[in-house]
Design an enzyme around this catalytic site. Structure first.
Site, mmCIF file in Angstrom:
data_model
loop_
_atom_site.group_PDB
_atom_site.id
_atom_site.type_symbol
_atom_site.label_atom_id
_atom_site.label_comp_id
_atom_site.label_asym_id
_atom_site.label_seq_id
_atom_site.Cartn_x
_atom_site.Cartn_y
_atom_site.Cartn_z
ATOM 1 N N ASP A 1 0.836 -1.204 0.000
ATOM 2 C CA ASP A 1 0.000 0.000 0.000
ATOM 3 C C ASP A 1 0.871 1.255 0.000
ATOM 4 O O ASP A 1 1.694 1.449 0.878
ATOM 5 C CB ASP A 1 -0.915 -0.001 1.230
ATOM 6 C CG ASP A 1 -2.105 0.925 1.061
ATOM 7 O OD1 ASP A 1 -1.900 2.107 0.721
ATOM 8 O OD2 ASP A 1 -3.248 0.473 1.262
ATOM 9 N N SER B 1 -7.106 4.146 -1.329
ATOM 10 C CA SER B 1 -6.878 2.699 -1.244
ATOM 11 C C SER B 1 -8.153 1.901 -1.490
ATOM 12 O O SER B 1 -8.087 0.750 -1.919
ATOM 13 C CB SER B 1 -6.320 2.329 0.131
ATOM 14 O OG SER B 1 -5.029 2.854 0.276
ATOM 15 N N ASP C 1 -9.723 -2.155 7.359
ATOM 16 C CA ASP C 1 -9.235 -1.066 6.528
ATOM 17 C C ASP C 1 -9.518 -1.382 5.052
ATOM 18 O O ASP C 1 -9.851 -2.514 4.700
ATOM 19 C CB ASP C 1 -7.729 -0.873 6.791
ATOM 20 C CG ASP C 1 -7.261 0.515 6.386
ATOM 21 O OD1 ASP C 1 -8.003 1.486 6.615
ATOM 22 O OD2 ASP C 1 -6.149 0.634 5.838
ATOM 23 N N GLU D 1 -0.996 -7.871 2.671
ATOM 24 C CA GLU D 1 -0.742 -6.439 2.439
ATOM 25 C C GLU D 1 0.381 -5.910 3.334
ATOM 26 O O GLU D 1 0.366 -6.110 4.551
ATOM 27 C CB GLU D 1 -2.007 -5.623 2.704
ATOM 28 C CG GLU D 1 -1.806 -4.146 2.364
ATOM 29 C CD GLU D 1 -2.953 -3.253 2.811
ATOM 30 O OE1 GLU D 1 -3.209 -2.261 2.122
ATOM 31 O OE2 GLU D 1 -3.591 -3.538 3.844
ATOM 32 N N ASP E 1 2.289 2.825 3.230
ATOM 33 C CA ASP E 1 1.436 3.985 2.964
ATOM 34 C C ASP E 1 1.465 4.990 4.114
ATOM 35 O O ASP E 1 1.578 6.197 3.887
ATOM 36 C CB ASP E 1 0.011 3.484 2.731
ATOM 37 C CG ASP E 1 -1.000 4.607 2.563
ATOM 38 O OD1 ASP E 1 -0.860 5.373 1.599
ATOM 39 O OD2 ASP E 1 -1.924 4.697 3.395
ATOM 40 N N ASP F 1 -1.528 -0.061 -4.705
ATOM 41 C CA ASP F 1 -2.759 0.607 -5.119
ATOM 42 C C ASP F 1 -2.488 2.020 -5.636
ATOM 43 O O ASP F 1 -3.218 2.548 -6.456
ATOM 44 C CB ASP F 1 -3.768 0.624 -3.954
ATOM 45 C CG ASP F 1 -3.112 0.952 -2.614
ATOM 46 O OD1 ASP F 1 -1.891 1.233 -2.568
ATOM 47 O OD2 ASP F 1 -3.827 0.933 -1.599
ATOM 48 N N HIS F 2 -1.394 2.628 -5.137
ATOM 49 C CA HIS F 2 -1.021 3.998 -5.511
ATOM 50 C C HIS F 2 0.297 4.327 -4.837
ATOM 51 O O HIS F 2 0.762 3.554 -3.979
ATOM 52 C CB HIS F 2 -2.090 4.995 -5.039
ATOM 53 C CG HIS F 2 -2.376 4.859 -3.572
ATOM 54 N ND1 HIS F 2 -1.525 5.339 -2.604
ATOM 55 C CD2 HIS F 2 -3.364 4.216 -2.909
ATOM 56 C CE1 HIS F 2 -1.992 5.027 -1.414
ATOM 57 N NE2 HIS F 2 -3.113 4.326 -1.559
HETATM 58 ZN ZN ZN Z 1 -3.013 6.197 2.034
#
Ligand code: ZN
Ligand code: NAG
Ligand code: NAG
Length: 577
Positions: A95, A143, A194, A337, A342, A385-386
């Site tokens: 993440d 996310s 989450d 994950e 993140d 995811d980003h």
């Molecule tokens: Zn984030």
């Protein structure tokens, strides 16, 4: 693409009021001009302490652009390289990890361990492509929309937990796998409610509906129980509001519901995890919730007696699922994950992030070792995811005409022994310790010595830097992280997410994801690899949606209230930090 998509690209940035003062503030934040302490009156910020609330520490705006209506997607039809019989699929999500995080961590590791140039990360050795990450309503995804792209194979709006833009539920690859006879698992370092884990096993209109997500994950779900193993944090959403440590809005005991109605084994302690013997003593379904919210950062739990490590949770999950599918003609689907990469990005904390990425890399190695030894064909795919933070592995600290330097200093990250988040927490505990009024001299000493010298490994803090922390203790996390970042010459462009493409890693058999892909094509790969019918799950969910309800349904339905645009904007940021 039809012109209908235009609003996403419209220039709706507020055009007025871009004053010089604002520009200067923006430069301070983004380009790293030397900070001026505007508040010389030391301790003036103390009034804020009464308002102290961890979740709202930061002061950052999330930019969400206008709504997009629709989009067309094409993906490869080809499904070569797929085994014909039993198979396992491990999907890993890092993440918020962009390409710069890999460079950061690779160089950090080479520095710390004295390794040669070609001793790279395990992930580096499995690089296959990259993923484009925009969501249906923003060029910068959150996310929830990111994981919905993986789970459903559909683009949706920021905040959506496996719901389509029209607010109908979309079937997920995990649900389809379960239906087809696979066993399924989720292993994370955040709350299991989450966004990323939630998207595989639940459906709500807004990611903030974590009470509902908890219930759905254990089996209060239109399809019944769809997960066989869940390991992570987030216990507070499973405990009734009559219990200490609960963050539920109602008095439902989800741990009890899970055990009594759906047959889960429930554990919440490291000793109980250790008793699983890395998976050889697991009774499925297994729910393990080892933290009230998130796990602490790895840098703050190097060898923990309280929290299992991510590689050990992965080993346990793999071994348990492998054993339980031994006599089945279907294997398992497991999502793992690296959740807090993140959060280190949101905190702009490079010292915390390298440890998170290293732990994730070791976890990838665990998965790869399993695939190498297993007789059942299988594949691991790892992607993000980003990106988070707009991380840059070099930073110009002084504006032109000063010359940029071509370097960054891994040693600064190695010298830190705690995250900025942990040290900020220590500071607030010191200040709010009940009993006596704080002794200002002692406080300054505590900040300088215990937090900055010992915690951050910084011996040359300036008076101005210490003043900032003492003046605004609520923002101390950001200041601690910035002190490390500047000294290491590490740059950040935001405390939020960015739109940069993220890397895809894969083992043998992941050829279809070579090259640059839309994130929904990753979702497509997952369902095609397992050969499961996700669209049939979508149909079934929609058929059952009107007659199904759970404790949080109230009068809005089991997928929760439909959010306003404002709520969509607010939720992405608030939940993530
Ligand atoms: Zn984030
Ligand atoms: C969701 O994805 C499926 C599979 O790719 C596709 O058939 C469907 O049209 C998509 N739905 C929406 C609303 O985009
Ligand atoms: C706890 O939950 C019950 C309903 O389940 C609700 O009536 C009550 O107001 C809640 N209490 C608190 C303090 O939130």
């Amino acid at each position: 693409m039809a012109p209908a998509a235009q609003p996403l690209f419209a220039d709706d940035r507020p055009s007025s009021a871009h004053s010089e003062e604002q520009a200067a503030r923006e430069d301070d934040a983004l380009l790293g001009n030397p900070r001026k302490s505007t508040q010389r009156n030391r301790f003036a910020g103390w009034a804020q302490i009464g308002l102290f609330a961890w979740a709202t520490v930061a002061t950052i705006a999330v930019v969400v652009l206008a709504i997009v209506l629709h989009q067309h997607v094409s993906a490869p039809k080809d499904s070569k390289a797929k085994p014909s019989g039993k198979r396992n699929l491990i999907f890993m999500v890092s993440d918020g990890m962009g390409p710069a995080s890999l460079s950061l961590t690779r160089s950090y590791r080479q520095f710390v361990d004295g390794l040669p140039i070609d001793d790279v990360l395990v992930l580096d050795q499995h690089f296959i492509g990259s993923s484009r990450t925009r969501s249906s309503n923003s060029l910068v995804t959150d996310s929830a929309a990111g994981a919905t792209a993986f789970s459903c194979g559909n683009k949706s709006y920021n905040g959506a937990i496996s719901m389509l833009p029209d607010h109908s539920p979309c079937g997920t690859v995990l649900e389809a796998a379960k239906k087809a006879g696979y066993l399924t698992g989720l292993v994370v370092l955040t709350a299991v409610t989450d966004a990323t884990p939630a998207c595989f096993a639940s459906h709500v209109n807004m990611r903030t509906e974590e009470d509902s997500i908890a219930e759905q994950e254990v089996g209060n779900h239109p399809l019944g129980r769809v997960v066989d193993l869940v390991l992570g944090g987030g216990r507070c959403h499973f405990l009734p509001n009559t219990t200490q440590g609960s963050c539920r809005g109602d008095d439902l005991d989800v741990t009890q519901l899970a055990q009594e109605k759906y047959g889960w084994s429930y554990i919440d302690k490291k000793e109980e995890f250790d008793a699983l013997k890395l998976g050889s003593a697991v009774k499925l379904p297994l729910l393990g919730l080892f933290a009230p919210y998130n796990f602490p950062f790895k840098i703050d739990r190097p060898t923990s007696e309280v929290y299992p490590s991510l590689p050990d949770m992965a080993r346990t999950a793999i071994k348990a699922l492998e054993a339980a599918t031994q006599d089945s003609d279907k294997g398992f689907f497991l999502m793992i994950e690296g959740s807090r990469i993140d959060h280190a990005g949101h905190a702009n904390d490079p010292a915390a992030q390298v440890r998170e990425v290293l732990e994730y890399d070791q976890t990838f190695a665990v998965v790869q070792e399993f695939l190498d030894r297993s007789e059942v064909p299988g594949v691991v795919i790892s992607t993000s995811d980003h990106e988070t933070g707009g991380l840059a592995t070099a930073r110009q600290l002084q504006p032109l005409p000063a010359e940029p330097e071509y370097l960054w200093y891994p040693k600064v990250l190695a010298s830190a022994s705690h995250s900025a988040e942990y040290l900020a927490h220590e500071l607030m505990s010191f200040i709010t310790k009940p009993g006596k009024t704080p002794d200002l001299k002692k406080l300054e000493q505590f900040v300088r010595k215990d937090l900055v010298v010992e915690g951050l490994g910084i011996a040359d803090a300036t008076d101005a830097e210490i003043d900032l922390i003492l003046n605004s203790p609520l923002l101390s996390g950001a200041y601690f992280a910035d002190m490390v970042s500047r000294r290491a010459h590490i740059g950040w462009s935001t405390h939020g997410h960015t739109a940069v493409d993220v890397n895809i890693y894969g083992s043998k058999g992941s050829d279809l994801l070579h090259g640059n892909h839309e994130n929904i094509e990753v979702g497509k790969f997952l369902r095609e690899y397992l050969d499961v019918d996700v669209n049939a799950i979508t149909t079934e969910l929609n058929k059952k949606t009107d007659s199904f309800s759970i404790s949080t349904s109230n009068n809005v339905g089991w997928t929760g209230k439909i959010p306003t645009e404002e709520e969509i904007k607010a939720a992405a940021w608030r939940q993530d930090y």
